[in-house]
Design a protein around this motif. Structure first.
Motif, PDB file in Angstrom:
ATOM      1  N   GLU A 147       4.268  13.178 -10.947  1.00  0.00           N
ATOM      2  CA  GLU A 147       4.098  13.061  -9.424  1.00  0.00           C
ATOM      3  C   GLU A 147       4.898  11.645  -8.914  1.00  0.00           C
ATOM      4  N   LEU A 148       5.232  11.576  -7.654  1.00  0.00           N
ATOM      5  CA  LEU A 148       6.134  10.443  -7.047  1.00  0.00           C
ATOM      6  C   LEU A 148       4.926   9.585  -6.283  1.00  0.00           C
ATOM      7  N   VAL A 149       4.684   8.490  -6.807  1.00  0.00           N
ATOM      8  CA  VAL A 149       3.727   7.565  -6.154  1.00  0.00           C
ATOM      9  C   VAL A 149       4.464   6.202  -6.030  1.00  0.00           C
ATOM     10  N   ASP A 150       4.443   6.034  -4.549  1.00  0.00           N
ATOM     11  CA  ASP A 150       5.148   4.645  -4.227  1.00  0.00           C
ATOM     12  C   ASP A 150       6.441   4.167  -4.924  1.00  0.00           C
ATOM     13  N   GLY A 151       7.294   5.296  -4.849  1.00  0.00           N
ATOM     14  CA  GLY A 151       8.639   5.261  -5.537  1.00  0.00           C
ATOM     15  C   GLY A 151       8.648   5.102  -6.918  1.00  0.00           C
ATOM     16  N   GLN A 152       7.537   5.609  -7.626  1.00  0.00           N
ATOM     17  CA  GLN A 152       7.634   5.504  -9.186  1.00  0.00           C
ATOM     18  C   GLN A 152       7.108   6.815  -9.758  1.00  0.00           C
ATOM     19  N   VAL A 153       7.556   7.210 -10.897  1.00  0.00           N
ATOM     20  CA  VAL A 153       7.161   8.411 -11.415  1.00  0.00           C
ATOM     21  C   VAL A 153       5.882   8.229 -12.482  1.00  0.00           C
ATOM     22  N   VAL A 154       4.765   8.833 -12.057  1.00  0.00           N
ATOM     23  CA  VAL A 154       3.387   8.850 -12.704  1.00  0.00           C
ATOM     24  C   VAL A 154       3.374  10.107 -13.643  1.00  0.00           C
TER      25      VAL A 154
END
Length: 443
Positions: free
Chosen positions: A312-319
């Protein structure tokens, strides 16, 4: 009539159902070998053409139920792609939103046109507030269920998680019974190995109870220590008559019957193995029963496999996140995460060991655009390793225990917890498509 074109011996289905006749609480199917001749008069043929050897298998229908002393007015379902989880497509016949085609994609009704009992059972299986043994005793015949499970474990019939069985319930009753269907992948380990690519597509956890861990019914049942002990007792008792000696004796008799047909035209043309290889495959079947027996015993103490979830993409980061690896004794597990542009995990951009959480955050600047592959393994304190059930398929080659994502296609999410960041490394290039393991459900 089944050709079983991917079974070089052409005997596995008959062997499977003839052995199943020994099961006291699981109904089997009548089978026989058939040599088939067809005269296609629609194309102007005047002579019968030899189509070679087939296996005739009895199909569970209302007539089957009557012939086997069962209730032909009862409920009968064939599992098509059935993961035992809540499915919005499964509705009763009188529901305005009933869609036969949608239901048939998961489970096909071959008996009474009433899905209320099926829906009630699915809800009970997924109600984790209910004790699993109470659910089993209410909705299943315990002996039937354990014998069906033990039989498939000893036969190495891995493709029985979401398909290749029927569910039957008598009208004036409440329990569901398993009826086996299609055993042509039983005792096929050595043939997989000879075929190279297909053999490499089987993970170690699939030879044992880990094969059923991705299905909620089986997982909940197997988490209970008493149930595992009772299943082990059933396997031990079954192994007294389902073993190397008995299987080799039956296989020898079958091969004597089918050899004159499969080693000549038209079967020889599509045999995919030499006659010498086929004879070796058949001779190894008894050994495979013993391998499956030992794999089952080993799996009772192994950590169970787990799912890796979609990135997933969360706040510009890949989780990246994954499920907990389960240990029957509750031993602590640590995780090893690798992210790479290559399916062999070479030149990793992320390579983190001894992780205690089940999620990890990677800044986008570490990755950049493109497609990535990632792998998570779980290690118990004694060194035992559990792998993910995910796999990636590229050009018909299977890469086990890995998942992939493309940065441009990530689904944005609002937030995440318990994550840490990685440092940049090197990069490369690759491409793939996602696929779940045979018989497992999509997370």
């Amino acid at each position: 009539l089944n050709k079983h074109a991917f079974d070089a011996t052409r005997i596995r289905n008959k062997l499977y159902f003839d052995l199943a006749k020994n099961l006291e609480d699981v109904p089997s199917l009548r089978t026989q070998f058939v040599r088939l001749f067809i005269k296609d008069e629609t194309s102007g043929q005047t002579q019968f053409e030899d189509y070679g050897l087939y296996t005739q298998a009895e199909v569970p229908t209302k007539k089957y139920l009557a012939n086997h002393g069962l209730d032909r007015s009862g409920f009968l379902y064939k599992a098509i792609s059935f993961n035992w989880e809540p499915n919005e497509a499964i509705k009763n016949y009188d529901d305005p939103e009933y869609n036969a085609e949608a239901i048939e994609a998961a489970i096909s009704s071959r008996g009474r046109q009433d899905n209320s009992r099926l829906m009630e059972m699915i809800d009970a299986v997924n109600d984790t507030s209910r004790d699993i043994n109470e659910v089993i005793d209410t909705y299943f015949d315990r002996d039937n269920y354990m014998q069906w499970l033990a039989f498939n474990l000893l036969m190495g019939n891995r493709d029985t998680t979401m398909q290749n069985y029927y569910l039957y319930s008598p009208l004036n009753g409440s329990k569901f019974y398993f009826i086996p269907w299609d055993g042509d992948t039983s005792l096929m380990r050595y043939e997989y190995e000879l075929e190279g690519g297909d053999g490499a597509a089987i993970a170690d956890w699939e030879w044992g109870i880990g094969n059923y861990w991705g299905i909620i019914l089986h997982q909940r049942f197997l988490k209970n220590e008493r149930n595992r002990q009772e299943l082990a007792e059933v396997v031990e008792e079954m192994h007294q008559w389902l073993n190397e000696e008995t299987v080799n004796e039956m296989v020898a008799g079958y091969m004597e019957t089918v050899s004159p047909y499969i080693f000549q035209m038209p079967d020889l043309l599509n045999l995919q193995h030499t006659p010498e290889e086929v004879e070796t495959i058949a001779a190894r079947m008894g050994d495979e029963v013993e391998e499956n027996y030992q794999n089952f015993k080993d799996s009772l103490t192994d950590p169970m496999p787990f799912w890796m979830f979609e990135a997933e993409l969360v706040d510009g980061q890949v989780v990246l996140s994954w499920d907990d690896a389960y240990d029957f004794e509750g031993a602590p597990m640590t995780y090893h995460l690798t992210v790479s542009r290559h399916t062999d995990m070479s030149d990793p951009l992320v390579d983190e060991t001894d992780l205690l959480t089940t999620s990890y955050t990677v800044p986008l600047e570490v990755l950049g655009c493109g497609e990535y592959f990632w792998r998570v393994t779980a290690t118990r304190e004694d060194g035992a390793v559990a792998e993910a059930m995910n796999e990636v398929i590229i050009d018909d080659l299977y890469y086990l225990g890995i998942y992939n994502f493309t940065v441009e296609d990530l689904t944005p999410a609002s937030s995440t917890e318990n994550t840490v960041s990685s440092e940049p490394a090197s990069s490369g290039a690759a491409s793939a498509e996602n696929a779940q393991p045979e018989g497992g459900e999509t997370p």
